[in-house]
Design a protein around this motif. Structure first.
Motif, PDB file in Angstrom:
ATOM      1  N   GLY A  16       8.414  24.788  -6.897  1.00 40.57           N
ATOM      2  CA  GLY A  16       9.059  24.679  -5.591  1.00 40.57           C
ATOM      3  C   GLY A  16       9.294  23.257  -5.147  1.00 40.57           C
ATOM      4  N   GLN A  17       9.004  22.279  -6.006  1.00 46.83           N
ATOM      5  CA  GLN A  17       9.149  20.868  -5.637  1.00 46.83           C
ATOM      6  C   GLN A  17      10.603  20.437  -5.802  1.00 46.83           C
ATOM      7  N   ASP A  18      11.232  19.994  -4.724  1.00 50.15           N
ATOM      8  CA  ASP A  18      12.620  19.524  -4.772  1.00 50.15           C
ATOM      9  C   ASP A  18      12.648  18.019  -4.948  1.00 50.15           C
ATOM     10  N   PRO A  19      13.406  17.526  -5.931  1.00 48.38           N
ATOM     11  CA  PRO A  19      13.508  16.072  -6.095  1.00 48.38           C
ATOM     12  C   PRO A  19      14.371  15.459  -5.001  1.00 48.38           C
ATOM     13  N   HIS A  20      14.052  14.247  -4.617  1.00 48.89           N
ATOM     14  CA  HIS A  20      14.922  13.500  -3.716  1.00 48.89           C
ATOM     15  C   HIS A  20      14.912  12.052  -4.210  1.00 48.89           C
ATOM     16  N   LEU A  21      16.055  11.472  -4.230  1.00 46.90           N
ATOM     17  CA  LEU A  21      16.224  10.206  -4.941  1.00 46.90           C
ATOM     18  C   LEU A  21      15.651   9.027  -4.189  1.00 46.90           C
ATOM     19  N   PHE A  22      15.734   9.021  -2.870  1.00 44.78           N
ATOM     20  CA  PHE A  22      15.328   7.843  -2.125  1.00 44.78           C
ATOM     21  C   PHE A  22      14.331   8.231  -1.048  1.00 44.78           C
ATOM     22  N   PRO A  23      13.033   8.400  -1.409  1.00 44.08           N
ATOM     23  CA  PRO A  23      12.046   8.775  -0.403  1.00 44.08           C
ATOM     24  C   PRO A  23      11.815   7.644   0.572  1.00 44.08           C
ATOM     25  N   ALA A  24      11.574   8.019   1.801  1.00 41.57           N
ATOM     26  CA  ALA A  24      11.200   7.018   2.799  1.00 41.57           C
ATOM     27  C   ALA A  24       9.806   6.521   2.514  1.00 41.57           C
ATOM     28  N   ALA A  25       9.435   5.411   3.156  1.00 41.27           N
ATOM     29  CA  ALA A  25       8.143   4.791   2.864  1.00 41.27           C
ATOM     30  C   ALA A  25       7.000   5.738   3.113  1.00 41.27           C
ATOM     31  N   GLY A  26       7.133   6.639   4.076  1.00 41.04           N
ATOM     32  CA  GLY A  26       6.034   7.549   4.373  1.00 41.04           C
ATOM     33  C   GLY A  26       6.090   8.847   3.612  1.00 41.04           C
ATOM     34  N   ASP A  27       7.211   9.056   2.849  1.00 45.34           N
ATOM     35  CA  ASP A  27       7.342  10.301   2.108  1.00 45.34           C
ATOM     36  C   ASP A  27       6.618  10.214   0.790  1.00 45.34           C
ATOM     37  N   ALA A  28       6.568  11.382   0.102  1.00 45.75           N
ATOM     38  CA  ALA A  28       5.942  11.425  -1.203  1.00 45.75           C
ATOM     39  C   ALA A  28       6.868  10.813  -2.229  1.00 45.75           C
ATOM     40  N   PRO A  29       6.323  10.220  -3.299  1.00 50.25           N
ATOM     41  CA  PRO A  29       7.096   9.445  -4.233  1.00 50.25           C
ATOM     42  C   PRO A  29       7.874  10.309  -5.190  1.00 50.25           C
ATOM     43  N   GLY A  30       9.065   9.936  -5.503  1.00 53.64           N
ATOM     44  CA  GLY A  30       9.804  10.550  -6.584  1.00 53.64           C
ATOM     45  C   GLY A  30       9.659  12.044  -6.616  1.00 53.64           C
ATOM     46  N   GLY A  31       9.533  12.665  -5.460  1.00 52.24           N
ATOM     47  CA  GLY A  31       9.332  14.101  -5.457  1.00 52.24           C
ATOM     48  C   GLY A  31       7.890  14.499  -5.375  1.00 52.24           C
ATOM     49  N   ALA A  32       6.969  13.542  -5.190  1.00 50.37           N
ATOM     50  CA  ALA A  32       5.556  13.906  -5.106  1.00 50.37           C
ATOM     51  C   ALA A  32       5.181  14.139  -3.669  1.00 50.37           C
ATOM     52  N   ARG A  33       4.364  15.127  -3.454  1.00 53.52           N
ATOM     53  CA  ARG A  33       3.897  15.410  -2.095  1.00 53.52           C
ATOM     54  C   ARG A  33       2.443  15.774  -2.152  1.00 53.52           C
ATOM     55  N   MET A  49       0.834  -1.207   0.000  1.00 50.08           N
ATOM     56  CA  MET A  49       0.000   0.000   0.000  1.00 50.08           C
ATOM     57  C   MET A  49       0.869   1.258   0.000  1.00 50.08           C
ATOM     58  N   SER A  50       2.026   1.235   0.712  1.00 50.34           N
ATOM     59  CA  SER A  50       2.887   2.414   0.727  1.00 50.34           C
ATOM     60  C   SER A  50       3.418   2.704  -0.670  1.00 50.34           C
ATOM     61  N   LEU A  51       3.746   1.653  -1.429  1.00 48.85           N
ATOM     62  CA  LEU A  51       4.214   1.852  -2.805  1.00 48.85           C
ATOM     63  C   LEU A  51       3.112   2.444  -3.659  1.00 48.85           C
ATOM     64  N   TRP A  52       1.877   1.947  -3.470  1.00 50.24           N
ATOM     65  CA  TRP A  52       0.718   2.483  -4.199  1.00 50.24           C
ATOM     66  C   TRP A  52       0.556   3.973  -3.918  1.00 50.24           C
ATOM     67  N   LEU A  53       0.644   4.345  -2.642  1.00 50.70           N
ATOM     68  CA  LEU A  53       0.454   5.742  -2.273  1.00 50.70           C
ATOM     69  C   LEU A  53       1.597   6.617  -2.777  1.00 50.70           C
ATOM     70  N   GLN A  54       2.811   6.093  -2.771  1.00 46.90           N
ATOM     71  CA  GLN A  54       3.953   6.875  -3.227  1.00 46.90           C
ATOM     72  C   GLN A  54       3.800   7.274  -4.691  1.00 46.90           C
ATOM     73  N   HIS A  55       3.288   6.376  -5.497  1.00 45.36           N
ATOM     74  CA  HIS A  55       3.203   6.616  -6.938  1.00 45.36           C
ATOM     75  C   HIS A  55       1.765   6.840  -7.395  1.00 45.36           C
ATOM     76  N   LEU A  56       0.926   7.324  -6.497  1.00 47.58           N
ATOM     77  CA  LEU A  56      -0.491   7.507  -6.817  1.00 47.58           C
ATOM     78  C   LEU A  56      -0.733   8.410  -8.026  1.00 47.58           C
ATOM     79  N   PRO A  57      -0.048   9.554  -8.189  1.00 50.02           N
ATOM     80  CA  PRO A  57      -0.365  10.419  -9.332  1.00 50.02           C
ATOM     81  C   PRO A  57      -0.091   9.798 -10.695  1.00 50.02           C
ATOM     82  N   VAL A  58       0.841   8.848 -10.772  1.00 51.53           N
ATOM     83  CA  VAL A  58       1.178   8.272 -12.074  1.00 51.53           C
ATOM     84  C   VAL A  58       0.352   7.024 -12.382  1.00 51.53           C
ATOM     85  N   LEU A  59      -0.342   6.483 -11.404  1.00 47.99           N
ATOM     86  CA  LEU A  59      -1.077   5.233 -11.601  1.00 47.99           C
ATOM     87  C   LEU A  59      -2.184   5.334 -12.656  1.00 47.99           C
TER      88      LEU A  59
END
Length: 549
Positions: A532-549, A1-11
């Motif tokens: 204003g969105q900063d990319p970060h390469l390795f988001p934690a499980a609870g963070d937004a995916p691939g720079g998504a928030r 589910m965390s992976l689903w939520l991380q990449h929700l906008p691209v699904l």
């Protein structure tokens, strides 16, 4: 589910793409596998759309500050990388697409998916194109997703064969190719002037244009707007639509009910972002309002002049586009919320009407001839294949004629705008908001033109649909109960139930849409969220995916 939520906008883009690719690996005889893949993909798309709607309201996970979710593909920051943006407007359109697409697909599984090759793959690709067009944050990828959905629509438009369908499809393809060419020319000019195609960055850079550069930018924006006006069926660029929609198969025509709204979405999205720089030609009220009134008049006359039920429905789509153009062309954001409510109601009602009209044709003496247009396409070794040589495409359901008659009556009420359904709520709120705009400096003539045009189109719809209902249910002496399947009746019920739900929850839905209108009138939130969105390469499980928030 965390992976689903991380990449929700691209699904909503990724799910139909993967499902369509898997379907191309299956054989023609593996229909059940294709249906299973299609049902799974469409169900997951509907779920992701619902979660996006909730996320943009700050409900559930993920939680996006300001209700704007930004997804940086490849973790490249905007404006250099590809960006997907989920906000209130895009989430709303994704939810509408999911409901309409799922209902049209369920209807197609009764028999239309067997009328030609690769129906399910093409259907999922058009869903991918629609979802991508609503989510993309840059002009070039808007063009890419437009081409994906249009290419898939060409195949679906031709699905089922038939001389008249092929002729209408050729006009449809030619006009949309011209629109795509104009879109590409405009994008090239805008990139040459500003050095960017990211919508948020374009909003900032357009402010700095002066003199000849600004004039050329406005000219490029006018070409861009003309391309969107063609796709949105604005007069005089909509002569292709009545034949195309009337000749398409029922589930395809139902899905096409939202196709014109993609052009309107693009005009609304880009126009709102260019507000600080001054909305250029085709994106401001000086152009949209007269185009809307002319489109409304054309659709109204077309409904009155048509005798064929499907052409009346096609002209009703033009009328709905004209109403939206005229409303969105009024100054300020007062009419934006009611216009979006009208968009929801009209798309659902027109989708249900296109599905319903095929069923009602089976109760007429000419129904067998009309259904037999694609008879050769249904020759198949599939044991489940339908037989179009007669009417036995299902079983007589209890009270079939009562269901068809009441459903047609409900669709007519929704399209005309009579109480008590959501069509009345939409037009009443639209007209009352229009009358209020006079208090904020809107030209009085424009206000009364809009009121007169909307009321006149309602009267014309009453005459046209009333005459059509009499012809379908009252006059025929050889009226007989058609045979239909549950998966043909259920989608119509779902679409009408969605309209009833819109009516019952009109207060909360309108509040959401008013907030959306306010958000569109404040483009700074969108621009700040994207740039204003900063990319970060390795988001934690609870963070937004691939720079998504």
């Amino acid at each position: 589910m965390s992976l689903w939520l991380q990449h929700l906008p691209v699904l909503p883009v990724l799910i139909p793409l993967l499902a369509a690719a898997l379907m191309l690996l299956t054989r023609d005889g593996q229909r059940r596998l294709r249906v299973t893949l299609g049902a799974t993909a469409l169900g997951l798309m509907a779920l992701s759309a619902l979660m996006l709607v909730r996320a943009t309201q700050g409900i559930g996970a993920p939680h996006w500050p300001g209700g704007v979710g930004v997804y940086l593909l490849g973790n490249w920051p905007a404006p250099f990388g590809i960006v997907l943006v989920a906000d209130r407007l895009s989430a709303l359109m994704l939810g509408l697409t999911a409901v309409l697409g799922l209902c049209a697909w369920i209807y197609a599984t009764a028999r239309w998916d067997r009328a030609g090759s690769h129906f399910h793959a093409l259907f999922l690709l058009i869903m991918m194109g629609l979802n991508g067009a609503f989510l993309t944050g840059d002009l070039f990828n808007l063009f890419v997703f437009f081409e994906i959905l249009l290419t898939a629509s060409y195949g679906l438009m031709l699905h089922g064969s038939g001389k008249r369908r092929v002729g209408a499809a050729l006009h449809y393809i030619a006009i949309n190719l011209i629109a795509s060419f104009l879109l590409l020319v405009a994008i090239a000019l805008i990139y040459g002037l500003t050095g960017t195609l990211n919508l948020a960055d374009l909003s900032v850079r357009a402010l700095a244009l002066r003199g000849a550069d600004r004039q050329l930018f406005d000219s490029a924006a006018a070409i861009l707007g003309a391309a969107f006006l063609i796709k949105a069926a604005a007069w005089p660029l909509n002569f292709w639509l009545p034949n195309a929609y009337a000749e398409a198969s029922a589930p395809v025509a139902a899905l096409f009910a939202i196709m014109t709204k993609v052009g309107i979405y693009a005009l609304l999205r880009i126009g709102s972002l260019l507000l600080p720089a001054g909305a250029p030609a085709a994106f401001g009220g000086a152009w949209m309002f007269p185009a809307g009134i002319a489109t409304l008049a054309f659709g109204t006359l077309g409904m009155l002049a048509s005798t064929q039920a499907r052409r009346i429905a096609a002209y009703a789509i033009i009328t709905s586009s004209g109403t939206l153009f005229a409303a969105l062309g009024m100054p300020g954001a007062t009419l934006t919320g009611p216009a979006l409510y009208y968009l929801l109601s009209s798309v659902l009602a027109l989708g249900a009407l296109f599905l319903l009209l095929e069923l009602t044709e089976r109760s007429q003496s000419f129904g067998a001839d009309m259904l037999a247009i694609t008879q050769e396409a249904f020759e198949s070794d599939d044991p489940d294949a339908a037989d179009l040589s007669g009417q036995a495409v299902g079983v007589p359901l209890p009270a079939t004629m009562a269901f068809l008659g009441l459903s047609f009556f409900a669709c007519a009420l929704l399209i005309i705008g009579l109480p008590p359904l959501s069509g009345f709520v939409a037009k009443f709120s639209l007209l009352s908001a229009a009358l209020r705009t006079a208090e904020y400096g809107a030209p009085t003539l424009n206000v009364w033109l809009l009121v007169a045009a909307v009321l006149t189109s309602g009267v014309a719809g009453l005459i046209a649909l009333g005459r059509c209902g009499v012809r379908l249910f009252w006059v025929p002496e050889d009226l007989h109960v058609p045979a239909l399947r549950l998966n043909e009746a259920l989608p119509i019920l779902v679409l009408l139930a969605a309209c009833i739900l819109l009516t019952a929850q009109a207060g909360s839905v309108m509040a959401y849409l008013e907030d959306t209108a306010w958000y569109l009138d404040q483009p700074g939130r969108y621009v700040e969220a994207v740039l204003g969105q900063d990319p970060h390469l390795f988001p934690a499980a609870g963070d937004a995916p691939g720079g998504a928030r």
